[in-house]
Motif scaffolding. Structure first.
Motif, mmCIF file in Angstrom:
data_model
loop_
_atom_site.group_PDB
_atom_site.id
_atom_site.type_symbol
_atom_site.label_atom_id
_atom_site.label_comp_id
_atom_site.label_asym_id
_atom_site.label_seq_id
_atom_site.Cartn_x
_atom_site.Cartn_y
_atom_site.Cartn_z
ATOM 1 N N LEU A 96 -4.796 4.802 -5.266
ATOM 2 C CA LEU A 96 -3.864 5.071 -6.360
ATOM 3 C C LEU A 96 -4.119 6.497 -6.814
ATOM 4 C CD1 LEU A 96 -1.775 3.821 -8.417
ATOM 5 C CD2 LEU A 96 -3.717 3.492 -9.919
ATOM 6 N N ASP A 97 -3.110 7.339 -6.611
ATOM 7 C CA ASP A 97 -3.261 8.757 -6.943
ATOM 8 C C ASP A 97 -2.342 9.047 -8.132
ATOM 9 O OD1 ASP A 97 -3.909 11.432 -6.818
ATOM 10 O OD2 ASP A 97 -2.769 11.855 -5.016
ATOM 11 N N THR A 98 -1.133 9.516 -7.902
ATOM 12 C CA THR A 98 -0.210 9.739 -9.029
ATOM 13 C C THR A 98 0.363 8.426 -9.541
ATOM 14 O OG1 THR A 98 1.729 9.959 -7.608
ATOM 15 C CG2 THR A 98 0.480 11.965 -8.081
ATOM 16 N N GLY A 99 0.414 7.418 -8.663
ATOM 17 C CA GLY A 99 0.972 6.117 -9.039
ATOM 18 C C GLY A 99 2.424 5.943 -8.639
ATOM 19 N N HIS A 100 3.047 7.008 -8.114
ATOM 20 C CA HIS A 100 4.474 6.911 -7.773
ATOM 21 C C HIS A 100 4.729 5.883 -6.666
ATOM 22 C CE1 HIS A 100 5.965 10.080 -10.358
ATOM 23 N NE2 HIS A 100 4.944 10.830 -10.003
ATOM 24 N N THR A 101 3.884 5.879 -5.652
ATOM 25 C CA THR A 101 4.113 4.973 -4.519
ATOM 26 C C THR A 101 4.094 3.521 -4.981
ATOM 27 O OG1 THR A 101 2.984 6.549 -3.068
ATOM 28 C CG2 THR A 101 3.287 4.317 -2.218
ATOM 29 N N LEU A 102 3.010 3.117 -5.629
ATOM 30 C CA LEU A 102 2.895 1.704 -5.991
ATOM 31 C C LEU A 102 3.917 1.291 -7.041
ATOM 32 C CD1 LEU A 102 -0.866 0.691 -5.917
ATOM 33 C CD2 LEU A 102 1.012 -0.149 -4.508
ATOM 34 N N SER A 103 4.194 2.155 -8.009
ATOM 35 C CA SER A 103 5.148 1.740 -9.044
ATOM 36 C C SER A 103 6.539 1.573 -8.435
ATOM 37 C CB SER A 103 5.158 2.702 -10.228
ATOM 38 O OG SER A 103 5.539 3.970 -9.800
ATOM 39 N N ARG A 124 -9.180 4.473 -6.702
ATOM 40 C CA ARG A 124 -8.329 5.005 -7.759
ATOM 41 C C ARG A 124 -8.907 6.354 -8.163
ATOM 42 N NH1 ARG A 124 -7.190 1.953 -13.474
ATOM 43 N NH2 ARG A 124 -5.506 3.311 -14.132
ATOM 44 N N LYS A 125 -8.047 7.389 -8.085
ATOM 45 C CA LYS A 125 -8.523 8.738 -8.420
ATOM 46 C C LYS A 125 -8.432 8.981 -9.904
ATOM 47 C CE LYS A 125 -7.595 11.541 -4.457
ATOM 48 N NZ LYS A 125 -6.833 12.654 -3.898
ATOM 49 N N LEU A 126 -9.513 9.508 -10.440
ATOM 50 C CA LEU A 126 -9.550 9.801 -11.879
ATOM 51 C C LEU A 126 -8.684 11.009 -12.218
ATOM 52 C CD1 LEU A 126 -13.271 9.466 -13.015
ATOM 53 C CD2 LEU A 126 -11.292 8.166 -13.833
ATOM 54 N N GLY A 127 -7.944 10.910 -13.307
ATOM 55 C CA GLY A 127 -7.239 12.065 -13.856
ATOM 56 C C GLY A 127 -6.031 12.533 -13.094
ATOM 57 N N ARG A 128 -5.475 11.699 -12.226
ATOM 58 C CA ARG A 128 -4.343 12.131 -11.406
ATOM 59 C C ARG A 128 -3.058 11.355 -11.714
ATOM 60 N NH1 ARG A 128 -3.299 16.005 -7.907
ATOM 61 N NH2 ARG A 128 -2.320 14.478 -6.538
ATOM 62 N N GLN A 129 -3.188 10.257 -12.435
ATOM 63 C CA GLN A 129 -2.044 9.367 -12.571
ATOM 64 C C GLN A 129 -0.920 9.979 -13.409
ATOM 65 O OE1 GLN A 129 -3.964 5.341 -12.756
ATOM 66 N NE2 GLN A 129 -1.838 4.734 -13.141
ATOM 67 N N GLU A 130 0.295 9.911 -12.884
ATOM 68 C CA GLU A 130 1.481 10.404 -13.592
ATOM 69 C C GLU A 130 2.346 9.252 -14.069
ATOM 70 O OE1 GLU A 130 3.419 12.965 -10.772
ATOM 71 O OE2 GLU A 130 1.744 14.395 -10.751
ATOM 72 N N VAL A 131 2.189 8.108 -13.443
ATOM 73 C CA VAL A 131 2.966 6.920 -13.782
ATOM 74 C C VAL A 131 1.988 5.865 -14.279
ATOM 75 C CG1 VAL A 131 4.453 5.109 -12.838
ATOM 76 C CG2 VAL A 131 4.605 7.432 -11.951
ATOM 77 N N HIS A 132 2.321 5.204 -15.379
ATOM 78 C CA HIS A 132 1.398 4.193 -15.885
ATOM 79 C C HIS A 132 1.425 2.949 -14.993
ATOM 80 C CE1 HIS A 132 -1.056 1.832 -18.508
ATOM 81 N NE2 HIS A 132 -0.158 0.860 -18.417
ATOM 82 N N LEU A 133 0.313 2.648 -14.403
ATOM 83 C CA LEU A 133 0.184 1.435 -13.584
ATOM 84 C C LEU A 133 -1.298 1.084 -13.536
ATOM 85 C CD1 LEU A 133 2.015 0.500 -10.377
ATOM 86 C CD2 LEU A 133 -0.468 0.377 -10.359
ATOM 87 N N GLU A 134 -1.634 -0.100 -14.035
ATOM 88 C CA GLU A 134 -3.014 -0.572 -13.973
ATOM 89 C C GLU A 134 -3.149 -1.448 -12.739
ATOM 90 O OE1 GLU A 134 -6.015 -0.269 -15.578
ATOM 91 O OE2 GLU A 134 -4.938 1.417 -16.443
ATOM 92 N N PRO A 135 -3.893 -1.051 -11.730
ATOM 93 C CA PRO A 135 -4.032 -1.939 -10.572
ATOM 94 C C PRO A 135 -4.738 -3.234 -10.983
ATOM 95 C CG PRO A 135 -5.474 -0.031 -10.370
ATOM 96 C CD PRO A 135 -4.685 0.171 -11.617
ATOM 97 N N ASP A 136 -4.252 -4.347 -10.451
ATOM 98 C CA ASP A 136 -4.863 -5.640 -10.806
ATOM 99 C C ASP A 136 -6.220 -5.794 -10.137
ATOM 100 O OD1 ASP A 136 -2.565 -7.066 -12.317
ATOM 101 O OD2 ASP A 136 -1.615 -6.139 -10.574
ATOM 102 N N TYR A 137 -6.376 -5.185 -8.969
ATOM 103 C CA TYR A 137 -7.650 -5.227 -8.249
ATOM 104 C C TYR A 137 -7.943 -3.804 -7.768
ATOM 105 C CZ TYR A 137 -6.208 -10.100 -8.115
ATOM 106 O OH TYR A 137 -5.778 -11.342 -8.467
ATOM 107 N N CYS A 138 -9.148 -3.329 -8.057
ATOM 108 C CA CYS A 138 -9.494 -1.963 -7.668
ATOM 109 C C CYS A 138 -10.923 -1.941 -7.132
ATOM 110 C CB CYS A 138 -9.356 -1.033 -8.882
ATOM 111 S SG CYS A 138 -9.858 0.655 -8.556
#
Ligand code: XMP
Length: 171
Positions: A96-103, A124-138
């Motif tokens: 999970l990087d920016t979050g665009h793919t998974l969202s 999950r990369k710290l400080g990169r997320q642009e879209v809010h998405l909490e992964p259920d499993y990480c």
């Protein structure tokens, strides 16, 4: 190459994630939808840790062009996409990087009629997320560096490495 997460650490964490998923999806029609190509190795290891009936399906999403680290437009190939109507979908991605793919894919699975949609990522990369998405499993939270191995590539190379590492000069 600097090793960030060892083969043993990955094995233990993937087993723990498998146990968690197994407990959460008892009696549910689980379909694991893996995002190609980066999640292939995780998929193979994870599903063997889940002692439940489950279906596996594949989607391809690409947003990285060659060696650059700039996200381009997201291209989704649904040629192998499953029938998820009434299924409990667990989307599986490498990172999970920016979050665009998974969202985008979560919305797509709902559109295709999934009963529920959750997400699982190895990293999950710290400080990169642009879209809010909490992964259920990480699996692991990592610093903002370009990582390779265990499915993750640089110019389609290094996917076969059993560990996750940072290439010299890429930190
Ligand atoms: P987004 O930004 O949509 O990106 O969350 C998810 C996808 O970006 C790729 N990605 C990486 N691939 N090393 C890689 O090999 C990395 O450090 C990295 N960061 C993002 C990956 O394809 C992921 O599915």
């Amino acid at each position: 190459m600097k090793v960030l997460i060892t083969e043993d650490q990955i094995r233990e964490r993937v087993a723990a994630l498998g146990r968690q998923i197994e407990a959460d999806y008892q009696g549910k029609p689980l379909t694991i939808v893996a995002v190609l190509t980066g999640s292939l190795i995780l998929l193979a290891d994870l599903i063997r840790q889940i002692g439940l009936p489950l279906r596996v399906a594949l989607l391809q999403a690409s947003s990285y062009k060659g060696a650059t680290m700039t996200a381009g437009a997201l291209i989704i190939n649904e040629a192998f996409a499953p029938d998820v109507i009434g299924r409990d979908v667990l989307l599986l991605d490498d990172i999970l990087d920016t979050g665009h793919t998974l969202s985008t894919l979560v919305a797509r699975m709902h559109e295709r009629g999934a009963n529920s949609v959750k997400t699982a990522v190895l990293l999950r990369k710290l400080g990169r997320q642009e879209v809010h998405l909490e992964p259920d499993y990480c699996g692991f939270t990592i610093p903002d560096a370009f990582v390779v191995g265990y499915g993750l590539d640089f110019n389609d190379d290094y996917r076969h490495l059993p560990h996750v590492g940072i290439l010299d000069g890429m930190a």
